[in-house]
Design an enzyme around this catalytic site. Structure first.
Site, mmCIF file in Angstrom:
data_model
loop_
_atom_site.group_PDB
_atom_site.id
_atom_site.type_symbol
_atom_site.label_atom_id
_atom_site.label_comp_id
_atom_site.label_asym_id
_atom_site.label_seq_id
_atom_site.Cartn_x
_atom_site.Cartn_y
_atom_site.Cartn_z
ATOM 1 C CG ASP A 340 49.860 42.817 42.381
ATOM 2 O OD1 ASP A 340 48.754 42.266 42.341
ATOM 3 O OD2 ASP A 340 50.931 42.198 42.527
ATOM 4 C CG HIS A 460 47.482 39.420 45.752
ATOM 5 N ND1 HIS A 460 48.158 40.055 44.729
ATOM 6 C CD2 HIS A 460 47.804 40.110 46.880
ATOM 7 C CE1 HIS A 460 48.841 41.071 45.218
ATOM 8 N NE2 HIS A 460 48.646 41.118 46.518
ATOM 9 C CG ASP A 462 45.287 37.492 41.560
ATOM 10 O OD1 ASP A 462 45.946 37.102 42.559
ATOM 11 O OD2 ASP A 462 45.752 38.265 40.699
ATOM 12 C CB CYS A 634 50.243 38.649 38.964
ATOM 13 S SG CYS A 634 49.541 37.419 40.071
#
Length: 652
Positions: A340, A460, A462, A634
């Site tokens: 991030d 997000h 992802d 992440c």
């Protein structure tokens, strides 16, 4: 500026001018002619050429000592083919005649000092500053294109300096000059030059904020242009000269119109330019690398509670034969979300390659990681700043890039950036700050796609999509989280008599039976909505990336409402949120029900991915990342090899 120039002559006088090779001097013959004149003749010294033009007959190439009828629009066009050996050695004499063709009425004379002036860059993009390239003042994409390239000099050559090299007006090492674009002023003239002429190198007020120019002296390198300076003046010296400069970019463009920088070189007399040469440079774009590019280095954090994860993760990275860098707990202040905080990419020019890490405006515990651990020689940093308070969607788990694709005949050989945002009909939803989006849009070469991710608690992209390499079709597969696939699998298992099998058996939370999950109607309804959200993105990705259904693999995933109720998070470790190291996939261990000793969720993923030659390793990130609303991807990051394709060879 036009290469044509008007010079006014007077009868009975000699006019002296500086002539720059490649230009044209125009002389009005009719207006200064004596009354009653009917014709004129022109004589020139060797190397001086002329032609006569008028509105009726156009241009006519002439020869010395040819007499011409004097008409109203007669115009003499003069050029010189070589540099003068002495001041004023080029001569043009215009003699006027009346009715008596043997008796001149008057004459006027032009004396020329011919010089050569050229402002040069690497316009053919071969790493060499060639002389007077005809395409140096424009930019064209493609393998047959032209135009010089400018790098943002945001690395740091010396460890003793505190900021990237483009933050001041100093050059501390010769290595720093290698990051810059070479520019050369070439001049030739006689040993004795006419007085009063200078060379002015100048840029526009808007460009001075984007670029800095250094002049190479005998024993120093000095900033002469850019930041606060729009102009630098130099004497036009005698003989053959070459003045060397180096240009550095100060900041990445934040809109597409700002990607070009123009430098102008003028020959000035009495504060007016008599000639201007021009070069154009294009900023090298920041380029992201997709999962299909080979990995070079992996980054992760160590922290109390993720020791078991790190053991498994290290083994996985070792299997993929990658370098591993671990950020210690003393440097991240509990912020373990490596993905991030930063995004890796690069910039490239014929003369230089540079890794560049983009630093998110989220600025939590990892905010100094890029500065302290990455910024260095040939490793630059983009620090995205915003006045807006960053929210969850500003983390770079919300920034991905596809592999290269072709869409309806249009090629995207460097892939396309993918960003998560709110629905267009909900303008008050969460989204990336404008500064990040503007910067990404301005890079041009990876035309961004906006998806809908605001339905997720973290928000997000992802969390519901990723790309993995494949040996066939388009060279990759798009993996999408799929509640529909989850329910299809669990209903089949229930039908096969496994309804009492447990999720999370031997995990970190209370086990739950397949039967109990399936009878939770509220959970099913919420995931039906989630599937609609993912399908909305699926349709966009199919159109924007030119994908068929056969290019997409659905990965069983289940989501649950978060405390805010309006968003959802992963019910069990989200297998789409994986790390891709070549053919090796580090996948969050889902803790699905064991069927015949094997996790049913892992088995489905293996059966979908292993036939593609992919190696699946399931890593336990339940307590280290999953309970914090994230997974393997992440908590990690990957620097990858650049594309072999040079971005300037793209067709835009």
């Amino acid at each position: 500026m036009s290469n044509q120039r008007i010079v006014h002559l007077e009868c009975g006088k000699s006019t002296q001018v500086l002539y720059v090779l490649g230009t044209v001097i125009n002389i009005d013959i009719y207006k200064p002619s004596p009354p009653g004149c009917r014709s004129f003749e022109v004589t020139t010294s060797p190397g001086v050429n002329y032609s006569i033009s008028d509105k009726q007959n156009g241009s006519v190439v002439t020869h010395p000592a040819i007499r011409w009828a004097l008409i109203k629009d007669s115009l003499l066009r003069v050029t010189v083919g070589q540099v003068s050996s002495a001041a004023n050695d080029g001569k043009v004499k215009i003699t006027f005649y009346g009715d008596d063709l043997d008796k001149p009425v008057d004459k006027m004379t032009l004396e020329l000092t011919a010089v050569y002036v050229s402002l040069d860059v690497d316009a053919d993009r071969d790493g060499i500053v060639e002389e007077n390239n005809p395409n140096k003042s424009s930019w064209m994409w493609g393998p047959e294109g032209h135009g010089a390239i400018l790098l943002v000099n945001c690395d740091k050559e010396l460890l003793t300096t505190s900021e990237p090299d483009n933050m001041d007006d100093k050059v501390y090492t010769f290595e720093d000059l290698a990051d810059m674009s070479r520019m050369i002023i070439r001049t030739e003239g006689p040993k004795l030059m006419p007085a009063g002429y200078t060379l002015n190198l100048h840029i526009s007020p808007s460009d001075k904020k984007k670029v800095q120019l250094f002049r190479h002296e005998i024993s120093s390198v000095t900033s002469v242009l850019g930041r606060t300076k729009e102009l630098t003046a130099m004497d036009f010296t005698k003989g053959h000269n070459k003045i060397i400069f180096s240009a550095e970019g100060l900041a990445f463009p934040d809109n597409k119109t700002a990607t070009l920088v123009t430098f102008n070189l003028s020959v000035v007399n009495q504060q007016l330019p008599i000639f201007t040469d021009q070069v154009v440079l294009h900023f090298a774009p920041w380029i992201m690398t997709p999962n299909t590019q080979a990995p070079e280095e992996v980054y992760v954090c160590s922290s109390p509670g993720n020791e078991k994860f790190l053991i498994e993760f290290k083994k996985f990275v070792q299997k993929a034969q990658c370098k591993l860098t671990i950020c210690p707990v003393t440097e991240h202040a509990g912020d373990i979300w490596m993905q991030d905080e930063i995004e890796f990419g690069y910039i490239d020019a014929p003369h230089k390659f540079m890794n560049i890490v983009m630093d998110s405006p989220r600025n939590r515990g990892l905010k100094n990681f890029a500065y302290k651990f990455l910024l260095g020689r040939d490793f630059g940093r983009i620090d995205v700043k915003s006045d807006k308070i960053a929210d969850s969607l500003d983390g770079f788990g919300n920034l991905e890039v596809s592999p290269p694709v072709t869409v309806n005949g249009k090629e995207y050989p460097l892939g396309r950036i993918v960003i998560g945002s709110h629905l267009p009909i909900h303008p008050d939803g969460r989204k990336m700050v404008k500064e990040t989006q503007d910067l990404l849009m301005a890079q041009s070469v990876q035309s961004p796609i906006i998806l809908y991710s605001d339905w997720l608690h973290v928000g997000h992209v992802d969390e519901f999509m990723t790309f993995v390499p494949a040996p066939d079709r388009k060279g990759f597969r798009l993996l999408l989280a799929s509640p529909l696939s989850f329910y299809s699998l669990f209903k089949r298992l229930q039908k096969e008599g496994h309804g009492e099998a447990m999720m999370f058996d031997n995990a970190y939370r209370d086990p739950i039976k397949i039967n109990d999950i399936l009878k939770n109607q509220a959970l099913h309804e919420r995931n039906t909505h989630v599937q609609h959200c993912i399908d909305w993105n699926r349709d966009i990705l199919k159109v924007e990336l030119g994908l068929d259904e056969a290019d997409i693999i659905d990965i069983p995933t289940l989501f649950k409402p978060t405390k805010a109720k309006t968003h959802v998070g992963a019910y069990f470790p989200d297998m789409v949120n994986m790390i891709v190291l070549g053919k090796y996939l580090g996948i969050p261990k889902p803790f699905g029900p064991l069927i015949n000793g094997e996790c049913a969720l892992e088995a489905v993923v293996r059966s979908a991915l292993e036939p593609l030659g992919l190696d699946c390793t399931f890593i336990d990130n339940f307590t280290s990342y999953h309970i914090g609303q994230g997974e393997v991807h992440c908590g990690s990051n990957v620097r990858r090899k650049p594309f072999t394709l040079k971005w300037w060879n793209m067709e835009i």
